[in-house]
Design a protein around this motif. Structure first.
Motif, PDB file in Angstrom:
ATOM      1  N   GLU A  21       0.878  -1.263  -0.103  1.00 15.02           N
ATOM      2  CA  GLU A  21       0.057   0.067   0.104  1.00 15.02           C
ATOM      3  C   GLU A  21       0.751   1.325   0.047  1.00 15.02           C
ATOM      4  O   GLU A  21       1.775   1.336   0.707  1.00 15.02           O
ATOM      5  N   LYS A  22       0.418   2.344  -0.629  1.00 16.07           N
ATOM      6  CA  LYS A  22       1.013   3.458  -0.643  1.00 16.07           C
ATOM      7  C   LYS A  22       0.542   4.371   0.447  1.00 16.07           C
ATOM      8  O   LYS A  22      -0.770   4.338   0.945  1.00 16.07           O
ATOM      9  N   ARG A  23       1.706   5.084   1.174  1.00 19.88           N
ATOM     10  CA  ARG A  23       0.717   6.022   2.067  1.00 19.88           C
ATOM     11  C   ARG A  23       1.879   7.251   1.945  1.00 19.88           C
ATOM     12  O   ARG A  23       2.887   7.292   1.448  1.00 19.88           O
ATOM     13  N   VAL A  24       1.138   8.313   2.505  1.00 14.34           N
ATOM     14  CA  VAL A  24       1.813   9.683   2.747  1.00 14.34           C
ATOM     15  C   VAL A  24       2.882   9.780   3.802  1.00 14.34           C
ATOM     16  O   VAL A  24       2.742   9.333   4.699  1.00 14.34           O
ATOM     17  N   ILE A  25       4.331  10.101   3.468  1.00 10.96           N
ATOM     18  CA  ILE A  25       5.085  10.203   4.337  1.00 10.96           C
ATOM     19  C   ILE A  25       5.799  11.512   4.308  1.00 10.96           C
ATOM     20  O   ILE A  25       6.454  11.857   3.352  1.00 10.96           O
ATOM     21  N   HIS A  26       5.847  12.156   5.605  1.00  8.54           N
ATOM     22  CA  HIS A  26       6.324  13.223   5.473  1.00  8.54           C
ATOM     23  C   HIS A  26       7.692  13.145   6.121  1.00  8.54           C
ATOM     24  O   HIS A  26       7.793  12.840   7.581  1.00  8.54           O
ATOM     25  N   ARG A  83       5.845   5.985  -4.175  1.00 15.01           N
ATOM     26  CA  ARG A  83       6.780   4.999  -3.590  1.00 15.01           C
ATOM     27  C   ARG A  83       8.211   5.000  -4.543  1.00 15.01           C
ATOM     28  O   ARG A  83       8.133   5.614  -5.540  1.00 15.01           O
ATOM     29  N   VAL A  84       9.229   5.163  -3.817  1.00 14.85           N
ATOM     30  CA  VAL A  84      10.490   5.257  -4.381  1.00 14.85           C
ATOM     31  C   VAL A  84      11.401   4.025  -4.006  1.00 14.85           C
ATOM     32  O   VAL A  84      11.548   3.447  -3.145  1.00 14.85           O
ATOM     33  N   GLY A  85      12.269   3.816  -5.164  1.00 13.63           N
ATOM     34  CA  GLY A  85      13.219   2.546  -5.116  1.00 13.63           C
ATOM     35  C   GLY A  85      14.548   3.312  -5.613  1.00 13.63           C
ATOM     36  O   GLY A  85      14.589   4.188  -6.453  1.00 13.63           O
ATOM     37  N   ASP A 119      15.245 -11.770   2.892  1.00 14.47           N
ATOM     38  CA  ASP A 119      14.139 -12.285   3.659  1.00 14.47           C
ATOM     39  C   ASP A 119      13.101 -11.202   3.971  1.00 14.47           C
ATOM     40  O   ASP A 119      11.983 -11.530   3.770  1.00 14.47           O
ATOM     41  N   GLN A 120      13.407 -10.050   3.882  1.00 12.52           N
ATOM     42  CA  GLN A 120      12.232  -8.782   3.915  1.00 12.52           C
ATOM     43  C   GLN A 120      12.609  -8.009   2.892  1.00 12.52           C
ATOM     44  O   GLN A 120      13.737  -7.507   2.596  1.00 12.52           O
ATOM     45  N   ALA A 121      11.661  -7.769   1.660  1.00  9.52           N
ATOM     46  CA  ALA A 121      11.796  -7.173   0.550  1.00  9.52           C
ATOM     47  C   ALA A 121      11.108  -5.733   0.582  1.00  9.52           C
ATOM     48  O   ALA A 121      11.108  -4.893  -0.545  1.00  9.52           O
ATOM     49  N   TYR A 122      10.505  -5.292   1.576  1.00 12.87           N
ATOM     50  CA  TYR A 122       9.642  -4.184   1.509  1.00 12.87           C
ATOM     51  C   TYR A 122       9.985  -3.243   2.751  1.00 12.87           C
ATOM     52  O   TYR A 122      10.360  -3.723   4.003  1.00 12.87           O
ATOM     53  N   ALA A 123       9.822  -1.962   2.270  1.00 14.48           N
ATOM     54  CA  ALA A 123      10.140  -0.792   3.433  1.00 14.48           C
ATOM     55  C   ALA A 123       9.643   0.525   2.803  1.00 14.48           C
ATOM     56  O   ALA A 123       9.328   0.574   1.770  1.00 14.48           O
ATOM     57  N   ASP A 124       9.806   1.748   3.620  1.00 13.92           N
ATOM     58  CA  ASP A 124       9.588   2.693   3.232  1.00 13.92           C
ATOM     59  C   ASP A 124      10.391   3.188   1.954  1.00 13.92           C
ATOM     60  O   ASP A 124       9.883   3.762   1.048  1.00 13.92           O
ATOM     61  N   LEU A 125      11.741   2.839   2.197  1.00 13.74           N
ATOM     62  CA  LEU A 125      12.830   3.139   0.809  1.00 13.74           C
ATOM     63  C   LEU A 125      13.395   1.800   0.623  1.00 13.74           C
ATOM     64  O   LEU A 125      14.265   1.265   1.694  1.00 13.74           O
TER      65      LEU A 125
END
Length: 366
Positions: A21-26, A83-85, A119-125
Motif C-alpha cells: 500500500e502507498k502512504r503519505v510520508i513526511h 513509492r521510491v526505489g 528475507d524482507q523486501a519491503y520498506a519505506d525506501l
C-alpha cells in the motif's frame, strides 16, 4: 532462458504487483555537511525536470555527491504518497548506500535488498541491486538508477526490461560516465540532463600520473608508491585486472606491507572491506568490483596494468575517483601504471582534465 531464475510467467502476461500500500510520508533528510550552492542549483534543476514529467539524468563527477542530490526528490515523492526505489548495479554499493540513506533519513525504514539480504523486501525506501527489481513490478513512482553504465546492467536487455517494468512513473539516472546511448537520449529530448563537476570541497578532481614502462619497472614504481604512502600513514587501493593477480600480489607484498585482496569471488568480502575501512590493512589489491560507490577517507589509488582491456575509460575514471572524495581529505595521489598507453587510459585523463577545466582552468595533474 536468461529469465528462468526469476520464476515462470506465460508469454503475454505481466507479473502481479505485490500488495504494497502507498502512504503519505513526511520526512526530512539530515546531512553531515549542508549542500553547497552548486549542489542546491543542481537539485533545483532535477526537481524542475521531474515535476515537468521528464526522466532525468544527473551527470556528476565522482565524489560530487550524487546520492545527496536525490534526497529532495525522495522527500517530495513520499509527501505525495508515492513509492521510491533506489537500484544499483553492485551488491557492495547497495549496502553502503542503504547505510547512508538510513543515516540521512533516521525516521524512515530503509531496507537493503541484495544477495544475503532478501528475507524482507519491503520498506519505506528500498535500496536494491538491479537483479532484485524483478520483485517489484509496477511498484515505483520514482526509480533512482545508479551505475547504469556499469556491468552487469550496461548492455543487458533483460535487466533493462526488468527495471522498466518496475517503474510505473519516472526515472532518475545517476552516473559519472554516461554512455553513448544515454547521451543520444539527451540529444533526442527523451532525457533531461543536469551536470555537476564540482566536489563539495571545491578541489579539482585527482588526475593520475600515467607511467608507461616494462612490467618489472612497474612493480618497482608500485613499491615506491606504496612505501611513500606508508611513510605518510595513508592507505592505498590498488586496482588490478584479474582475480588471480589480486591474490598473488597480496601474498607477494605481504612481507613489505599489511595487505589484503578483494574480488567478486572473495567469500569474506564484507569483512575484508570492513577491516580496510577500520584501517586494519594498509594496502588493498582489488579488481573492478570496488571501482564504484565506495568511499574510503584519505585513500590513494593506483592502477596496475591499466592497458588491460578490462579497464575501460569509464571504469578508470571511477577508480581514480575513489581518491580525494572526503571533505576532510580533499587531496590525494593517483598512479596509472601500464606497459602501453591504451586509448582508454588517454581518454580517462582527457575527461578528468576537461571536468577540471570547467571549474579551474589552471587545474593540472595531482
Amino acid at each position: 532462458r536468461r529469465c528462468i531464475a526469476f520464476g515462470r510467467i506465460d508469454a503475454g502476461q505481466r507479473p502481479i504487483p505485490p500488495k504494497w500500500e502507498k502512504r503519505v510520508i513526511h520526512c526530512e533528510y539530515h546531512l553531515k555537511y549542508p549542500l553547497t550552492a552548486a549542489q542546491k542549483r543542481t537539485v533545483d534543476e532535477v526537481m524542475e525536470g521531474l515535476n515537468g514529467g521528464h526522466d532525468v539524468l544527473i551527470y556528476a563527477a565522482t565524489g560530487a555527491g550524487k546520492t545527496e542530490l536525490t534526497m529532495e526528490a525522495i522527500c517530495q515523492y513520499f509527501a505525495r504518497g508515492k513509492r521510491v526505489g533506489f537500484a544499483i548495479a553492485r551488491r557492495q554499493v547497495v549496502l553502503e548506500i542503504a547505510e547512508r540513506m538510513h543515516k540521512a533519513f533516521p525516521d524512515l525504514e530503509v531496507r537493503a535488498v541484495c544477495e544475503g539480504h532478501t528475507d524482507q523486501a519491503y520498506a519505506d525506501l528500498v535500496v536494491c541491486t538491479m537483479h532484485q527489481l524483478y520483485r517489484y513490478p509496477d511498484c515505483f513512482d520514482l526509480l533512482i538508477m545508479d551505475e547504469v553504465d556499469a556491468f552487469p546492467y550496461r548492455g543487458n536487455d533483460m535487466l533493462k526490461a526488468i527495471a522498466m517494468q518496475a517503474c510505473s512513473g519516472q526515472l532518475l539516472y545517476l552516473t559519472a560516465t554516461p554512455d553513448e546511448e544515454m547521451l543520444a537520449d539527451v540529444e533526442a529530448g527523451r532525457l533531461k540532463m543536469v551536470t555537476l563537476f564540482e566536489r563539495p570541497h571545491r578541489h579539482p578532481l585527482i588526475v593520475p600520473k600515467l607511467v608507461c614502462a616494462p612490467s618489472f619497472v612497474l612493480y618497482a614504481l608500485l613499491i615506491r608508491f606504496l612505501h611513500q604512502n606508508h611513510l605518510q600513514h595513508k592507505q592505498t587501493l590498488v586496482f588490478v585486472p584479474t582475480i588471480a593477480m589480486s591474490k598473488r600480489l597480496a601474498m607477494l607484498f605481504r612481507p613489505l606491507f599489511s595487505c589484503a585482496a578483494l574480488s567478486s569471488q572473495s567469500e569474506d568480502r564484507d569483512e575484508v572491506l570492513a577491516g580496510y575501512r577500520r584501517q586494519q590493512k594498509e594496502v588493498l589489491f582489488a579488481t573492478t568490483v570496488l571501482e564504484r560507490g565506495i568511499t574510503i577517507p584519505d585513500v590513494q589509488v593506483a592502477v596496475l596494468h591499466g592497458e588491460h582491456p578490462v579497464f575501460t575509460a569509464a571504469s578508470l575514471i571511477q577508480m581514480i575517483g575513489r581518491a580525494g572524495r572526503n571533505i576532510d581529505f580533499p587531496d590525494g595521489r593517483g598512479l596509472f601504471l601500464c606497459t602501453q598507453k591504451s586509448e582508454d587510459l588517454k581518454q580517462c585523463i582527457r575527461e578528468l582534465e576537461r571536468m577540471n577545466a570547467t571549474l579551474c582552468p589552471d587545474a593540472g595533474s595531482a
